[in-house]
Design a protein around this motif. Structure first.
Motif, mmCIF file in Angstrom:
data_model
loop_
_atom_site.group_PDB
_atom_site.id
_atom_site.type_symbol
_atom_site.label_atom_id
_atom_site.label_comp_id
_atom_site.label_asym_id
_atom_site.label_seq_id
_atom_site.Cartn_x
_atom_site.Cartn_y
_atom_site.Cartn_z
ATOM 1 N N TRP A 101 0.835 -1.208 0.000
ATOM 2 C CA TRP A 101 0.000 0.000 0.000
ATOM 3 C C TRP A 101 0.867 1.253 0.000
ATOM 4 O O TRP A 101 0.610 2.208 -0.728
ATOM 5 C CB TRP A 101 -0.915 -0.014 1.228
ATOM 6 N N ARG A 102 1.912 1.233 0.820
ATOM 7 C CA ARG A 102 2.803 2.395 0.923
ATOM 8 C C ARG A 102 3.536 2.633 -0.397
ATOM 9 O O ARG A 102 3.661 3.769 -0.863
ATOM 10 C CB ARG A 102 3.790 2.135 2.066
ATOM 11 N N PHE A 103 4.029 1.559 -1.016
ATOM 12 C CA PHE A 103 4.711 1.685 -2.309
ATOM 13 C C PHE A 103 3.755 2.244 -3.355
ATOM 14 O O PHE A 103 4.131 3.114 -4.149
ATOM 15 C CB PHE A 103 5.244 0.318 -2.747
ATOM 16 N N GLN A 104 2.525 1.740 -3.361
ATOM 17 C CA GLN A 104 1.535 2.217 -4.326
ATOM 18 C C GLN A 104 1.278 3.705 -4.160
ATOM 19 O O GLN A 104 1.211 4.449 -5.136
ATOM 20 C CB GLN A 104 0.234 1.426 -4.164
ATOM 21 N N SER A 105 1.140 4.164 -2.920
ATOM 22 C CA SER A 105 0.785 5.560 -2.708
ATOM 23 C C SER A 105 1.957 6.517 -2.886
ATOM 24 O O SER A 105 1.761 7.655 -3.285
ATOM 25 C CB SER A 105 0.168 5.750 -1.317
ATOM 26 N N VAL A 106 3.187 6.067 -2.608
ATOM 27 C CA VAL A 106 4.339 6.970 -2.653
ATOM 28 C C VAL A 106 5.072 6.906 -3.992
ATOM 29 O O VAL A 106 5.573 7.908 -4.473
ATOM 30 C CB VAL A 106 5.306 6.654 -1.487
ATOM 31 N N VAL A 107 5.119 5.735 -4.622
ATOM 32 C CA VAL A 107 5.928 5.587 -5.832
ATOM 33 C C VAL A 107 5.066 5.384 -7.075
ATOM 34 O O VAL A 107 5.187 6.126 -8.049
ATOM 35 C CB VAL A 107 6.929 4.415 -5.674
ATOM 36 N N ALA A 108 4.201 4.386 -7.059
ATOM 37 C CA ALA A 108 3.495 4.006 -8.282
ATOM 38 C C ALA A 108 2.473 5.046 -8.731
ATOM 39 O O ALA A 108 2.418 5.395 -9.916
ATOM 40 C CB ALA A 108 2.815 2.655 -8.086
ATOM 41 N N ARG A 109 1.659 5.557 -7.813
ATOM 42 C CA ARG A 109 0.632 6.520 -8.206
ATOM 43 C C ARG A 109 1.231 7.807 -8.780
ATOM 44 O O ARG A 109 0.752 8.285 -9.819
ATOM 45 C CB ARG A 109 -0.297 6.831 -7.040
ATOM 46 N N PRO A 110 2.265 8.403 -8.163
ATOM 47 C CA PRO A 110 2.847 9.597 -8.780
ATOM 48 C C PRO A 110 3.446 9.330 -10.161
ATOM 49 O O PRO A 110 3.393 10.191 -11.040
ATOM 50 C CB PRO A 110 3.930 10.023 -7.786
ATOM 51 N N LEU A 111 3.996 8.116 -10.376
ATOM 52 C CA LEU A 111 4.522 7.793 -11.703
ATOM 53 C C LEU A 111 3.400 7.720 -12.731
ATOM 54 O O LEU A 111 3.551 8.196 -13.861
ATOM 55 C CB LEU A 111 5.302 6.481 -11.659
ATOM 56 N N VAL A 112 2.278 7.136 -12.367
ATOM 57 C CA VAL A 112 1.136 7.063 -13.279
ATOM 58 C C VAL A 112 0.610 8.467 -13.565
ATOM 59 O O VAL A 112 0.295 8.797 -14.715
ATOM 60 C CB VAL A 112 0.030 6.156 -12.685
ATOM 61 N N ASP A 113 0.518 9.305 -12.526
ATOM 62 C CA ASP A 113 0.067 10.688 -12.729
ATOM 63 C C ASP A 113 1.009 11.443 -13.653
ATOM 64 O O ASP A 113 0.572 12.185 -14.538
ATOM 65 C CB ASP A 113 -0.036 11.422 -11.394
ATOM 66 N N SER A 114 2.311 11.258 -13.476
ATOM 67 C CA SER A 114 3.296 11.935 -14.331
ATOM 68 C C SER A 114 3.209 11.430 -15.760
ATOM 69 O O SER A 114 3.315 12.214 -16.710
ATOM 70 C CB SER A 114 4.701 11.713 -13.789
ATOM 71 N N GLU A 115 3.012 10.130 -15.926
ATOM 72 C CA GLU A 115 2.890 9.565 -17.268
ATOM 73 C C GLU A 115 1.663 10.123 -17.988
ATOM 74 O O GLU A 115 1.722 10.481 -19.165
ATOM 75 C CB GLU A 115 2.795 8.042 -17.171
ATOM 76 N N ARG A 116 0.549 10.227 -17.263
ATOM 77 C CA ARG A 116 -0.665 10.797 -17.856
ATOM 78 C C ARG A 116 -0.441 12.252 -18.254
ATOM 79 O O ARG A 116 -0.821 12.684 -19.339
ATOM 80 C CB ARG A 116 -1.825 10.691 -16.858
ATOM 81 N N LEU A 117 0.219 13.009 -17.385
ATOM 82 C CA LEU A 117 0.488 14.415 -17.658
ATOM 83 C C LEU A 117 1.399 14.565 -18.880
ATOM 84 O O LEU A 117 1.145 15.396 -19.755
ATOM 85 C CB LEU A 117 1.132 15.077 -16.437
ATOM 86 N N MET A 118 2.439 13.734 -18.965
ATOM 87 C CA MET A 118 3.345 13.802 -20.123
ATOM 88 C C MET A 118 2.628 13.431 -21.412
ATOM 89 O O MET A 118 2.867 14.038 -22.466
ATOM 90 C CB MET A 118 4.554 12.898 -19.905
ATOM 91 N N ALA A 119 1.727 12.437 -21.350
ATOM 92 C CA ALA A 119 0.970 12.052 -22.545
ATOM 93 C C ALA A 119 0.050 13.181 -22.988
ATOM 94 O O ALA A 119 -0.088 13.441 -24.198
ATOM 95 C CB ALA A 119 0.170 10.784 -22.264
ATOM 96 N N GLU A 120 -0.572 13.871 -22.045
ATOM 97 C CA GLU A 120 -1.440 14.993 -22.398
ATOM 98 C C GLU A 120 -0.647 16.133 -23.010
ATOM 99 O O GLU A 120 -1.075 16.749 -23.989
ATOM 100 C CB GLU A 120 -2.198 15.480 -21.169
#
Length: 120
Positions: A63-82
């Motif tokens: 849970w901690r890895f998901q909230s601190v590492v994985a979710r921000p990477l997904v958010d950044s990837e979405r932002l870069m794609a946009e």
């Protein structure tokens, strides 16, 4: 500004690198895996308790890895794609937990903007 003494201890924890934080999260799992054997505990009830503790600690780590590492990477990837797709119709906001945004919000709360004064 770093505060001296005990007030700086929380700041030291906040300045840990991601590797140090990962080690701190993995250390309880290692202790839970090794402690019963080193203490001479044996039996099915010890094994069951150890399995429950290991599952709980592993779930917390994931849970901690998901909230601190994985979710921000997904958010950044979405932002870069946009941005790459020139999809600028929506305003782009920095990630929720980005420290410059939090620091700016704290500075704004501590020193709210004053209305402009005219000479005279």
């Amino acid at each position: 500004m770093r505060r001296p003494g005990l007030r700086n201890q929380l700041g030291k924890l906040q300045r840990f690198s991601l590797t140090q934080r990962l080690v701190a999260l993995l250390l309880p799992i290692l202790v839970a895996a090794l402690a019963p054997g080193l203490m001479g505990w044996a039996g099915p009830e010890v094994l069951a308790a150890q399995a429950v503790v290991l599952l709980a600690l592993s779930a917390f780590l994931l849970w901690r890895f998901q909230s601190v590492v994985a979710r921000p990477l997904v958010d950044s990837e979405r932002l870069m794609a946009e941005i790459a797709g020139c999809d600028l119709a929506r305003p782009q906001h920095p990630p929720r937990r980005q420290w410059p945004g939090r620091a700016a919000a704290r500075a704004h709360a501590a020193h709210p903007p004053q209305p402009a004064r005219r000479g005279g």
